[in-house]
Design a protein around this motif. Sequence first.
Motif, short mmCIF file in Angstrom:
data_model
loop_
_atom_site.label_atom_id
_atom_site.label_comp_id
_atom_site.label_asym_id
_atom_site.label_seq_id
_atom_site.Cartn_x
_atom_site.Cartn_y
_atom_site.Cartn_z
N VAL A 150 0.86 -1.19 0.00
CA VAL A 150 0.00 0.00 0.00
C VAL A 150 0.89 1.23 0.00
O VAL A 150 1.66 1.45 0.93
N LEU A 151 0.79 2.03 -1.06
CA LEU A 151 1.56 3.26 -1.18
C LEU A 151 0.63 4.44 -0.93
O LEU A 151 -0.35 4.62 -1.64
N THR A 152 0.95 5.24 0.08
CA THR A 152 0.19 6.44 0.40
C THR A 152 1.06 7.65 0.15
O THR A 152 2.18 7.73 0.64
N MET A 153 0.53 8.60 -0.64
CA MET A 153 1.26 9.83 -0.96
C MET A 153 0.28 11.00 -0.83
O MET A 153 -0.79 10.99 -1.42
N ASP A 154 0.67 12.01 -0.04
CA ASP A 154 -0.18 13.20 0.10
C ASP A 154 0.68 14.39 0.46
O ASP A 154 1.89 14.38 0.28
N GLY A 155 0.03 15.47 0.96
CA GLY A 155 0.78 16.63 1.39
C GLY A 155 1.56 16.31 2.66
O GLY A 155 2.78 16.20 2.66
N VAL A 156 0.83 16.11 3.74
CA VAL A 156 1.44 15.67 4.99
C VAL A 156 0.33 15.22 5.93
O VAL A 156 -0.77 15.77 5.92
N VAL A 289 6.64 8.67 -8.84
CA VAL A 289 5.68 7.61 -8.53
C VAL A 289 6.11 6.28 -9.14
O VAL A 289 6.07 5.23 -8.48
N THR A 290 6.54 6.30 -10.39
CA THR A 290 6.94 5.03 -11.03
C THR A 290 8.22 4.48 -10.40
O THR A 290 8.33 3.26 -10.22
N ARG A 291 9.15 5.33 -10.01
CA ARG A 291 10.36 4.82 -9.32
C ARG A 291 9.99 4.21 -7.97
O ARG A 291 10.53 3.16 -7.59
N LEU A 292 9.11 4.89 -7.23
CA LEU A 292 8.67 4.33 -5.95
C LEU A 292 8.04 2.96 -6.15
O LEU A 292 8.32 2.01 -5.41
N GLY A 310 -3.89 11.98 -1.37
CA GLY A 310 -4.28 12.91 -2.42
C GLY A 310 -3.57 12.71 -3.74
O GLY A 310 -4.15 12.91 -4.81
N VAL A 311 -2.29 12.30 -3.70
CA VAL A 311 -1.53 12.11 -4.94
C VAL A 311 -2.11 10.93 -5.74
O VAL A 311 -1.97 10.88 -6.96
N ALA A 312 -2.79 10.01 -5.08
CA ALA A 312 -3.39 8.88 -5.78
C ALA A 312 -4.57 9.30 -6.65
O ALA A 312 -5.07 8.50 -7.44
N LEU A 313 -5.01 10.55 -6.52
CA LEU A 313 -6.03 11.08 -7.43
C LEU A 313 -5.41 11.56 -8.74
O LEU A 313 -6.14 11.99 -9.63
N ALA A 317 -0.68 9.70 -13.56
CA ALA A 317 0.40 8.91 -12.99
C ALA A 317 -0.04 7.47 -12.73
O ALA A 317 0.71 6.52 -12.98
N ASN A 318 -1.28 7.30 -12.25
CA ASN A 318 -1.81 5.95 -12.03
C ASN A 318 -1.82 5.14 -13.31
O ASN A 318 -1.46 3.96 -13.33
N GLY A 319 -2.27 5.78 -14.39
CA GLY A 319 -2.32 5.10 -15.68
C GLY A 319 -0.96 4.67 -16.16
O GLY A 319 -0.80 3.60 -16.76
#
Length: 612
Positions: A150-156, A289-292, A310-313, A317-319
């Motif tokens: 599970v990768l979570t990415m947001d502001g903070v 994102v792709t490197r992560l 939020g970055v998962a929106l 990048a998801n595509g």
Amino acid sequence: MRILGLSALYHDSAAALIEDGEIIAAAQEERFTRKKHDAAFPEHAIAFCLERAGFGLAELDAVVFYDKPFLKFERLLETYLSFAPKGFASFRAAMPVWLKEKLFQKDLLGAEIKRLAPEFDWRNKLLFAEHHLSHAASAFFPSPFEEAAVLTMDGVGEWATTSLALGAGHRLEIHKELHFPHSLGLLYSAFTYYTGFRVNSGEYKLMGLAPYGEPKYVQTILDHLIDVKEDGTFRLDQSYFDYCTGLTMTNRRFDALFGQPARRPDQDPLTPFHMDIAASIQAVTELVVTRLCRSIRRETGARNLCLAGGVALNCVANGKVLREGIFDRIWIQPAAGDAGGALGAAYAAYHLFHDRPRRVAAGRDAMRGSYLGPDYSPEEIEQRLTAAGARLHRLDPAAMIETAAQALAEGKAVGWMQGRMEFGPRALGGRSILGDPRSPTMQKTLNLKVKYRESFRPFAPSVLAEDAADWFELDADSPYMLLVAPVREDQRRAMTAEEQALFGIDKLNVPRSTIPAVTHVDYSARVQTVHADTNPRYHALIEAFKARTGCGLLVNTSFNVRGEPIVCTPEDAFRCFMGSEIEMLVVGECVLHKDEQDPALKLDYKSAFDLD
């Protein structure tokens, strides 16, 4: 066991209720108060969830908040001490609010809950989950996977800005974190601010603007702003940013790096420069994102990936992650932002705190298509619309669908409100404005005459799941409109040399495919696959449109105008219908034609809401 999750007091407040591990209801507070991104205590969302479940607050086993305020306060203090005396103005502005409210948030929340249910034992039943754990839980537990990274990415959150968690069965544990101030979400928000859009709501505009430009500043960003390692971890050079110590996102050094000051949205036009800036930060985001994702696959061996935060929106990048085949399967929480933290907090309490077992969803996932909000009976819809002054025709369901499909085939814009309201930022055929994707003028018409928003903003296609491969290069389901995919080559239209020479917004009016209204300038589309089992009425409408036109998809945009939350009630839908140039409104089995309505009820929605 009954658990209520809450996100509140920062932005996008929401409530979500689970019972014995099953989602009963979830909704954002903004939909009830009509205040976009409402941060208030979600009193109305709580009331809806409990009403839907049929019991009161006192009958809950726990109420869970989606983050830990004391840890956030610790981060605020340590940040100030690290940068002091710089940033004193920001610190001085924040302290009174923290000392008055947020530092004592348990008492504040307890007081609100006690006001709603004096008998609720909030001192023992009010729990707190860490922010990124809430996000991770919202992504893993309703996913269709027995095991996943599970990768979570947001502001903070409290400290974390990027985290990796591993889930198996009913267990979930965070293994790695990147901490504030090094944040991909805040970097993207800095560019949102710099290009003149509103932070925490305008990031999707920046993503939509990116295909109009060229990524000319990628190397500048990588050389000066962000140091990205091979495994995707990164550090930001704080000398270019002001979010730690000031009241803005960027500073004069940032302006000097790119040679222009931040755009003032009320004074400065969007130029090719801003389009190139948008393209550049989008490319850098996709790189990180792709490197992560590649490093997570290498290090964990996980075959499945869940995304939240939020970055998962960022569906572009998801595509890209999907097309690169890094993981066997990807699942993204449809309410990936802070609103979804309410659901994750409830799940975390149920599975982790109370150690309850998990049943992996037998179908696509456990989100029920994200149709988790209020709905209304046919009788209630007719009564409420009539009371609002609407002139309507109530048809049987089959006739309603045929009438709406015919209007769409004639090129009309149709407001469509059916079933339960969606949870999350996307309209998925429950609260949507629909149009004909074959029309070369539909995108511009919907943007300027219905949504009252910037002309460059793209629209999404809702396509029959069984027809998706006929139109898009997409080898996966995308029920939540969170994956961007290319339009198939055989559906594209070759551009002339003259058309190819056009730049920026001039590209907008060039039809690029057989479905120009949903084809972005880079031949991409943000796809929603529509399934008969989760939304049978919407699926039937698209089938009826296909029977008339041979085209098994529709333009789908959220049922609201610029600056307004998505509609919730029949009255909301009628007001938006009367305040815009939507030509037909369909609510449940009721069909309304604009030319039959009382002219005295027409509203001016064009300037009714603030810029978003």
